[in-house]
Write a protein that holds these residues in place. Structure first.
Motif, PDB file in Angstrom:
ATOM      1  N   ASP A 121      22.091  44.118  20.412  1.00 45.88           N
ATOM      2  CA  ASP A 121      21.279  43.219  19.587  1.00 45.88           C
ATOM      3  C   ASP A 121      21.342  43.712  18.148  1.00 45.88           C
ATOM      4  O   ASP A 121      20.430  44.363  17.641  1.00 45.88           O
ATOM      5  N   VAL A 122      22.480  43.425  17.517  1.00 42.89           N
ATOM      6  CA  VAL A 122      22.764  43.862  16.154  1.00 42.89           C
ATOM      7  C   VAL A 122      22.990  42.614  15.295  1.00 42.89           C
ATOM      8  O   VAL A 122      23.182  41.524  15.829  1.00 42.89           O
ATOM      9  N   PRO A 123      22.981  42.747  13.958  1.00 42.60           N
ATOM     10  CA  PRO A 123      23.117  41.555  13.103  1.00 42.60           C
ATOM     11  C   PRO A 123      24.347  40.688  13.376  1.00 42.60           C
ATOM     12  O   PRO A 123      24.266  39.471  13.306  1.00 42.60           O
ATOM     13  N   HIS A 124      25.482  41.291  13.671  1.00 41.98           N
ATOM     14  CA  HIS A 124      26.705  40.520  13.945  1.00 41.98           C
ATOM     15  C   HIS A 124      27.290  41.015  15.271  1.00 41.98           C
ATOM     16  O   HIS A 124      28.237  41.811  15.271  1.00 41.98           O
ATOM     17  N   PRO A 125      26.748  40.540  16.407  1.00 40.99           N
ATOM     18  CA  PRO A 125      27.158  41.065  17.707  1.00 40.99           C
ATOM     19  C   PRO A 125      28.651  40.845  17.985  1.00 40.99           C
ATOM     20  O   PRO A 125      29.184  39.764  17.771  1.00 40.99           O
ATOM     21  N   GLU A 126      29.289  41.920  18.449  1.00 45.69           N
ATOM     22  CA  GLU A 126      30.700  41.861  18.854  1.00 45.69           C
ATOM     23  C   GLU A 126      30.827  41.797  20.377  1.00 45.69           C
ATOM     24  O   GLU A 126      31.813  41.299  20.885  1.00 45.69           O
ATOM     25  N   PHE A 127      29.827  42.363  21.067  1.00 47.91           N
ATOM     26  CA  PHE A 127      29.899  42.490  22.522  1.00 47.91           C
ATOM     27  C   PHE A 127      28.745  41.756  23.190  1.00 47.91           C
ATOM     28  O   PHE A 127      27.629  41.744  22.680  1.00 47.91           O
ATOM     29  N   ARG A 128      29.037  41.163  24.369  1.00 43.81           N
ATOM     30  CA  ARG A 128      27.977  40.488  25.137  1.00 43.81           C
ATOM     31  C   ARG A 128      27.403  41.388  26.223  1.00 43.81           C
ATOM     32  O   ARG A 128      26.271  41.203  26.654  1.00 43.81           O
ATOM     33  N   THR A 129      28.212  42.346  26.694  1.00 39.73           N
ATOM     34  CA  THR A 129      27.758  43.329  27.669  1.00 39.73           C
ATOM     35  C   THR A 129      28.606  44.568  27.491  1.00 39.73           C
ATOM     36  O   THR A 129      29.602  44.548  26.780  1.00 39.73           O
ATOM     37  N   TRP A 130      28.184  45.676  28.112  1.00 46.22           N
ATOM     38  CA  TRP A 130      28.935  46.915  27.952  1.00 46.22           C
ATOM     39  C   TRP A 130      28.813  47.754  29.218  1.00 46.22           C
ATOM     40  O   TRP A 130      27.990  47.495  30.083  1.00 46.22           O
ATOM     41  N   GLY A 131      29.646  48.788  29.285  1.00 44.33           N
ATOM     42  CA  GLY A 131      29.578  49.718  30.405  1.00 44.33           C
ATOM     43  C   GLY A 131      30.373  50.977  30.112  1.00 44.33           C
ATOM     44  O   GLY A 131      31.086  51.068  29.113  1.00 44.33           O
ATOM     45  N   TRP A 132      30.219  51.951  30.997  1.00 44.79           N
ATOM     46  CA  TRP A 132      30.990  53.197  30.936  1.00 44.79           C
ATOM     47  C   TRP A 132      32.134  53.075  31.936  1.00 44.79           C
ATOM     48  O   TRP A 132      31.897  52.776  33.097  1.00 44.79           O
ATOM     49  N   TRP A 133      33.362  53.322  31.492  1.00 48.35           N
ATOM     50  CA  TRP A 133      34.555  53.077  32.296  1.00 48.35           C
ATOM     51  C   TRP A 133      35.436  54.320  32.403  1.00 48.35           C
ATOM     52  O   TRP A 133      35.598  55.026  31.405  1.00 48.35           O
ATOM     53  N   PRO A 134      36.082  54.518  33.548  1.00 44.65           N
ATOM     54  CA  PRO A 134      37.169  55.503  33.589  1.00 44.65           C
ATOM     55  C   PRO A 134      38.370  54.933  32.824  1.00 44.65           C
ATOM     56  O   PRO A 134      38.575  53.713  32.780  1.00 44.65           O
ATOM     57  N   ALA A 135      39.159  55.809  32.211  1.00 49.86           N
ATOM     58  CA  ALA A 135      40.257  55.372  31.340  1.00 49.86           C
ATOM     59  C   ALA A 135      41.216  54.418  32.038  1.00 49.86           C
ATOM     60  O   ALA A 135      41.586  53.383  31.479  1.00 49.86           O
ATOM     61  N   ASP A 136      41.642  54.737  33.240  1.00 49.01           N
ATOM     62  CA  ASP A 136      42.648  53.904  33.905  1.00 49.01           C
ATOM     63  C   ASP A 136      42.121  52.512  34.215  1.00 49.01           C
ATOM     64  O   ASP A 136      42.844  51.528  34.083  1.00 49.01           O
ATOM     65  N   ARG A 137      40.864  52.404  34.610  1.00 50.53           N
ATOM     66  CA  ARG A 137      40.291  51.086  34.890  1.00 50.53           C
ATOM     67  C   ARG A 137      40.137  50.269  33.605  1.00 50.53           C
ATOM     68  O   ARG A 137      40.428  49.074  33.575  1.00 50.53           O
ATOM     69  N   LEU A 138      39.705  50.936  32.530  1.00 53.13           N
ATOM     70  CA  LEU A 138      39.557  50.239  31.256  1.00 53.13           C
ATOM     71  C   LEU A 138      40.917  49.754  30.758  1.00 53.13           C
ATOM     72  O   LEU A 138      41.040  48.626  30.281  1.00 53.13           O
ATOM     73  N   LEU A 139      41.934  50.567  30.903  1.00 50.99           N
ATOM     74  CA  LEU A 139      43.272  50.189  30.460  1.00 50.99           C
ATOM     75  C   LEU A 139      43.736  48.911  31.154  1.00 50.99           C
ATOM     76  O   LEU A 139      44.379  48.062  30.541  1.00 50.99           O
ATOM     77  N   ALA A 140      43.360  48.741  32.405  1.00 52.80           N
ATOM     78  CA  ALA A 140      43.746  47.539  33.153  1.00 52.80           C
ATOM     79  C   ALA A 140      43.002  46.289  32.667  1.00 52.80           C
ATOM     80  O   ALA A 140      43.477  45.181  32.873  1.00 52.80           O
TER      81      ALA A 140
END
Length: 162
Positions: A121-140
């Motif tokens: 909840d920032v003035p110009h939102p870039e993200f709708r949701t977020w999470g913590w990811w392992p590198a290989d899963r995020l890369l996919a």
């Protein structure tokens, strides 16, 4: 008649990015608000004229996640700039058609705060949701045209990642 733009005639947009890890070595990623597909990425953004890349990275992190620079520890940075080119369907549409892609400096940072302090909840939102990811899963899950750069960034910071 529209003018044909040759990608190699355009410069790269200077950009700073953040690989933010938690104590377990998982990586913060947000799902972009400006995409109908599930486009995930790490905090990153343009470097203002005269702004040092590290300061730009800390500013972007704060603007996109609400995380204060005091709530992170900078652990490492990529040894050189990394580049990626936009795919043809985005060339001429993104960044008002002024750039062929981005030239990026990446910083590895450890989050020292609590998850509850992260806000989208920032003035110009870039993200709708977020999470913590392992590198290989995020890369996919990264948009394909950024995958090579993200892979190189993860290889550079691999000793710190889960």
């Amino acid at each position: 008649m529209s003018e044909l733009i040759l990608p190699e005639s355009l410069p790269y947009r200077p950009c700073a990015g953040v690989v933010l890890i938690n104590p377990q070595g998982l990586i913060f990623a947000g799902q972009r608000t400006d995409s109908d597909s599930p486009a995930w990425q790490m905090p990153q953004g343009g470097i203002d004229p005269g702004e040092p890349p590290r300061e730009a990275a800390l500013r972007e992190l704060s603007e996109e996640t609400g995380i204060s620079p005091r709530a992170v520890e900078v652990l490492a940075e990529t040894p050189d700039w990394l580049t990626y080119d936009l795919p043809p369907e985005l060339l001429g549409r993104v960044w008002k058609g002024r750039y062929r892609g981005q030239r990026q400096m990446w910083y590895l940072m450890r989050h020292l705060g609590r998850d509850e302090e992260i806000t989208l909840d920032v003035p110009h939102p870039e993200f709708r949701t977020w999470g913590w990811w392992p590198a290989d899963r995020l890369l996919a899950e990264i948009v394909p045209f950024k995958r090579e750069v993200y892979g190189r960034v993860f290889d550079t910071f691999r000793p710190y990642l889960a």
